[in-house]
Design a protein around this motif. Structure first.
Motif, mmCIF file in Angstrom:
data_model
loop_
_atom_site.group_PDB
_atom_site.id
_atom_site.type_symbol
_atom_site.label_atom_id
_atom_site.label_comp_id
_atom_site.label_asym_id
_atom_site.label_seq_id
_atom_site.Cartn_x
_atom_site.Cartn_y
_atom_site.Cartn_z
ATOM 1 N N ILE A 17 0.808 -1.208 0.000
ATOM 2 C CA ILE A 17 0.000 0.000 0.000
ATOM 3 C C ILE A 17 0.849 1.269 0.000
ATOM 4 N N ASP A 18 2.009 1.253 0.697
ATOM 5 C CA ASP A 18 2.828 2.469 0.711
ATOM 6 C C ASP A 18 3.404 2.761 -0.665
ATOM 7 N N LYS A 19 3.739 1.708 -1.415
ATOM 8 C CA LYS A 19 4.254 1.906 -2.771
ATOM 9 C C LYS A 19 3.167 2.445 -3.692
ATOM 10 N N VAL A 20 1.966 1.902 -3.566
ATOM 11 C CA VAL A 20 0.851 2.364 -4.402
ATOM 12 C C VAL A 20 0.546 3.833 -4.132
ATOM 13 N N LEU A 21 0.495 4.216 -2.861
ATOM 14 C CA LEU A 21 0.164 5.594 -2.515
ATOM 15 C C LEU A 21 1.272 6.557 -2.938
ATOM 16 N N SER A 22 2.530 6.136 -2.857
ATOM 17 C CA SER A 22 3.623 7.029 -3.253
ATOM 18 C C SER A 22 3.592 7.296 -4.749
ATOM 19 N N SER A 23 3.016 6.379 -5.531
ATOM 20 C CA SER A 23 2.915 6.597 -6.984
ATOM 21 C C SER A 23 1.792 7.566 -7.342
ATOM 22 N N LEU A 24 0.891 7.837 -6.387
ATOM 23 C CA LEU A 24 -0.232 8.734 -6.655
ATOM 24 C C LEU A 24 0.160 10.196 -6.554
ATOM 25 N N GLU A 26 3.843 12.432 -6.260
ATOM 26 C CA GLU A 26 5.301 12.381 -6.184
ATOM 27 C C GLU A 26 5.871 13.201 -5.037
ATOM 28 N N GLU A 27 5.051 14.069 -4.434
ATOM 29 C CA GLU A 27 5.553 14.876 -3.327
ATOM 30 C C GLU A 27 5.299 14.207 -1.972
ATOM 31 N N TRP A 28 4.649 13.039 -1.991
ATOM 32 C CA TRP A 28 4.505 12.267 -0.764
ATOM 33 C C TRP A 28 5.677 11.300 -0.671
ATOM 34 N N SER A 29 6.465 11.413 0.377
ATOM 35 C CA SER A 29 7.573 10.479 0.553
ATOM 36 C C SER A 29 7.037 9.167 1.118
ATOM 37 N N ARG A 30 7.796 8.078 0.891
ATOM 38 C CA ARG A 30 7.388 6.767 1.393
ATOM 39 C C ARG A 30 7.298 6.784 2.923
ATOM 40 N N SER A 31 8.261 7.451 3.579
ATOM 41 C CA SER A 31 8.240 7.496 5.048
ATOM 42 C C SER A 31 7.037 8.283 5.557
ATOM 43 N N GLN A 32 6.681 9.359 4.852
ATOM 44 C CA GLN A 32 5.502 10.146 5.231
ATOM 45 C C GLN A 32 4.245 9.284 5.136
ATOM 46 N N ILE A 33 4.106 8.527 4.067
ATOM 47 C CA ILE A 33 2.945 7.652 3.883
ATOM 48 C C ILE A 33 2.907 6.578 4.964
ATOM 49 N N GLY A 105 5.853 16.721 6.141
ATOM 50 C CA GLY A 105 6.317 15.351 6.242
ATOM 51 C C GLY A 105 7.534 15.037 5.403
ATOM 52 N N HIS A 106 7.968 15.999 4.616
ATOM 53 C CA HIS A 106 9.134 15.791 3.747
ATOM 54 C C HIS A 106 9.897 17.117 3.679
ATOM 55 N N THR A 107 10.569 17.435 4.773
ATOM 56 C CA THR A 107 11.184 18.761 4.900
ATOM 57 C C THR A 107 12.695 18.745 4.732
ATOM 58 N N ARG A 108 13.279 17.582 4.518
ATOM 59 C CA ARG A 108 14.734 17.498 4.411
ATOM 60 C C ARG A 108 15.133 16.906 3.066
#
Length: 303
Positions: A17-24, A26-33, A105-108
């Motif tokens: 699910i984290d991989k699927v959501l990250s493909s939706l 591009e500004e959502w990082s895997r760790s954030q999801i 959630g993706h500040t660095r």
């Protein structure tokens, strides 16, 4: 708090699910999801799931996006491939895999973090999250970006983009063999009504024009140069898919069976613009990244 909903299609079944959501997005990082999943902000068919949950066809996923937090974007030392810099403007070659600007959630690790450390001062027109950013390229697209170091430069560079006087040429590897040596795609782009995280060709979309020229053909792929007349979100990726030649490696718009590359095979090679203060025309060219060079070598040897 914003809630977003998605229905899983057959081609995504079996993926984490984290991989699927990250493909939706591009500004959502895997760790954030993964944090959203752990905190219960992500539900599948109304129930919380674990981070390693594998989606099934027909699953309904809802995501409660937390309110945007006020971010204090920290300067971060990093190696930047700078092609040009003066008191008004900077041109940088962004590597594949780097996000241009921070998001909650993706500040660095973004280009903006590195620019703030390098420059100290950037144009403030686009706010704290996008200082100096005049235009952007996707996370998995490499290549040249112009950055404004003050508001005057920012305003004049944006005007050039609006007037379509900026030269932007990209190199791409696409699926299929394009029979025409040159072509123009003139098709309006807008949000996909079936999936708000995607763009598509729609009648009421924004005017979008891409010119392409074939550089090399292989048995199942084509190496092309694309020149932007307009600069819409995902323009080249959507336009090439629209005419039947999606980009190799594109997780959002391309086929699953593709070349061995993590993200779309797309590189912003040439960037040209009029200097915002001197009026001199400047043009820069960045060589293909190693990943794309290796793919071309592979295609030439195995064609």
């Amino acid at each position: 708090m914003e809630t977003m909903e998605y229905n899983i299609q057959t081609d995504a079944a079996g993926e984490r699910i984290d991989k699927v959501l990250s493909s939706l997005n591009e500004e959502w990082s895997r760790s954030q999801i993964q944090n959203w999943i752990t905190s219960g902000s992500v539900k599948v068919n109304g129930a919380t799931v674990k981070r390693n949950y594998k989606v099934a066809s027909g699953d309904s996923i809802s995501i409660e996006i937390p309110e945007a937090e006020e971010l204090d974007v920290e300067p971060e030392p990093m190696v930047l491939d700078i092609y040009y810099e003066d008191t008004d403007v900077l041109v940088v070659n962004k590597p594949r895999g780097m996000v241009v600007h921070p998001a909650p959630g993706h500040t660095r690790g973004t280009l903006v973090n590195g620019l703030l450390y390098h420059c100290k001062d950037l144009s403030g027109i686009n706010g704290v999250l996008r200082p100096g950013i005049v235009h952007r390229i996707d996370m998995d697209t490499s290549g040249l970006l112009m950055v404004a170091k003050n508001d005057l430069a920012h305003e004049r560079l944006v005007k050039q983009l609006q007037e379509k006087t900026v030269t932007r040429k990209y190199l791409a590897i696409v699926h299929g063999v394009i029979p025409h040596d040159v072509g123009t795609i003139d098709a309006p782009l807008g949000r996909d009504p079936k999936d708000r995280q995607k763009m598509t060709v729609v009648d009421n979309g924004k005017h979008a024009v891409t010119h392409f020229r074939v550089k090399e053909r292989f048995s199942n792929y084509t190496f092309v140069e694309c020149e932007l007349e307009t600069g819409r979100t995902h323009q080249i990726r959507v336009h090439m898919k629209y005419i039947g030649y999606p980009l190799a490696g594109d997780p959002k718009y391309g086929p699953k069976k593709t070349l061995d590359i993590d993200g779309q095979a797309l590189h912003a090679q040439v960037l040209g613009f009029t200097h915002p203060r001197s009026g001199e025309y400047l043009e820069f060219s960045a060589p293909l990244p190693e990943e794309m060079t290796k793919l071309l070598d592979y295609l030439r040897k195995n064609d």
